[in-house]
Enzyme design. Sequence first.
Site, PDB file in Angstrom:
ATOM      1  CB  THR A 274      -1.578 -96.707  36.082  1.00 40.22           C
ATOM      2  OG1 THR A 274      -1.717 -97.357  34.809  1.00 40.22           O
ATOM      3  CG2 THR A 274      -2.689 -95.687  36.236  1.00 40.22           C
ATOM      4  CG  PHE A 404      -5.952-102.215  39.007  1.00 42.06           C
ATOM      5  CD1 PHE A 404      -5.239-101.751  37.916  1.00 42.06           C
ATOM      6  CD2 PHE A 404      -5.315-103.015  39.939  1.00 42.06           C
ATOM      7  CE1 PHE A 404      -3.904-102.095  37.749  1.00 42.06           C
ATOM      8  CE2 PHE A 404      -3.980-103.364  39.778  1.00 42.06           C
ATOM      9  CZ  PHE A 404      -3.260-102.900  38.680  1.00 42.06           C
ATOM     10  CB  CYS A 411      -8.204-100.571  35.467  1.00 37.12           C
ATOM     11  SG  CYS A 411      -6.942-100.637  34.188  1.00 37.12           S
TER      12      CYS A 411
END
Length: 470
Positions: A274, A404, A411
Site C-alpha cells: 500500500t 485505509f 488499517c
Amino acid sequence: MRNNWSGQAFPHPPGRRPVVGDLLGADPAAPLQSTMRRAEGLGPIFELKIFDQKFVFVTSAELAAELADESLFEKALSPALVALREFAGQGLFTAYNDETNWALAHDLLRPAFTRDAMRRYHPIMLAAARELFDTWDARPGPVDVSADMTRLTLETISRTAFSQDFGSFTREDPHPFIPAMIAALRAGQRKGTLASMPGSAMMARRIDRRNAHHQAYVDRLLDDLIAARRAGDDDNDDLLGIMLHSPHPETGQRLDDVNIRHQILTFLVAGHETTSGALSFALHHLSRSPAALQQAQAEVDRVLGPDPDVEPTFEQVPKLRYVRRVLDEALRLWPTAPAFGRSPRRTTTLSTGHVMRPGDWALVLLPLVHRDPAVWGDDADQFDPDRFLPGRSRGRLPHAYKPFGTGERSCIGRQFALHEAVLVLAQMLHRYDLEPDPAYELQISERLTLMPVGFELTLTPRVPGPAPAA
C-alpha cells in the site's frame, strides 16, 4: 460467500448472457478498472453477476457513508480475501469478525503504533531511504519508480516488524523469501478470481499443488525465526517482540506462534504494497503537475533547509503539510487498497430501498466514491492537493474519503504508512529534480493492491532553493 441478497435485482451493464452473466465485459487483467468503466450510468449501487456469484458495488459517497455506520454494518470478506486466508490465515486483514485472534492481536499491537513507537521506527525508515538514494546516486539513467518504492517499503516493514534485513539494495538477486512470498500471494489471488467459476475447486487444488513449496518455504522461514526469538534472550521491541512477550492487559491471553506468523505475513504484505503504491502514484502526479511539484519542493526547502543530504527529524515530518496533502490526493484518485466489503449486523434497509440481511455483502468501490462529484466537485478527476486544505475539507460529507478502510477493522498501521510516505517523498523532492517520460500514459497493475507499471523517472541532483519568506 455466495451473495444472494434474497434475489433482489440491481442495475447492471448491458450484455448479460445466460450462465456466464456479465463475465464477457470484464477484463481479467484489470477487473477493477473495467468495473469502473462499466459502472457509468448505473447509479450509486449496481451488480455484476459472474456465473452464479453476485458482486454488488457501491459508488456514491452518501451510500458509502451509510455502510460505514459501525452500529449497523461490519467488515465482510470478499472472495478474494477468503482465498488470501490460506496465505495469511487469521491475520488482522483476513480474519473474520468473530475470530478471537483478531481482537487479541489488535489490542496487543496498538502500542506498536503510538507516537513513541513511531519515534523508534523513524531512524529505521531513514536508513532504508538512505540505501535507496545511494543506489540511485550510483546508477545512471531512469529508475523504475514502482519497483524501487516496493523494495524500500518492504525493507522498512521487515526491519520494523521483525528486525529482518532482506538486502533489497545490496544483493544482486532478491532474497528467496521475496519471490516465494509473491508466488504464494499470486496463487491466492488466482484462486479468488476463479472462485465463482464452475470447476473452481479442481482448479484451486491444482494451483495449491503447484505453489505448495512456495507456501512451505515462507511458513518455515517465519516459524524458524519465531522459534529462535522465543529460545533466545530476546528484548527486541519490534512488532514480533511485542507479539511474543506481551500478554493482553486485561485477560492475560497471548497469541500462539501460528497466528504470530499470520500477523507478520499480514504486515509484510499490506504494510509494503500500500505504501509503495501511494508513493508511486504521488510521484506520477507530481511529475506531471509542475505547479504542485514546485509548491512541494518549496515546502521541503523551507522545512529541511539548504543541505540536499539532510535527513528529516521526527519533529519535522508533521510540518510537511503540503507533502501530506499530495499523498492524500494521490490516495483519493487511486486508493491502493481500492475496495472494502460491508455486511449488516442485522436486517437493514438502505436508502436505495434495498434490504440487506446478514450474509449479504457489498463492495465499496473507493476510486469512484473518491470521485463522486456531489462531494469532490466537477473536477474530481483532476489532481489537486489543495482539496485537503482545512478550509476546503471542513463540512465535507463524513466517510467520503476512506483509503485505509473504515471502522474498527480499518488499517491499524495508518500512521506508520503516512509517516514513512511523507518522510520518503520529502527527501526525494529535496534531493532530486524529477523528469518523466513525456510519452508515458499511466498504466495500473492490479495485484493485491494498485500500482503504476512502466513508470520511470530520470532523477538529477537538485540544489534546494532559498527558504521563501513567511
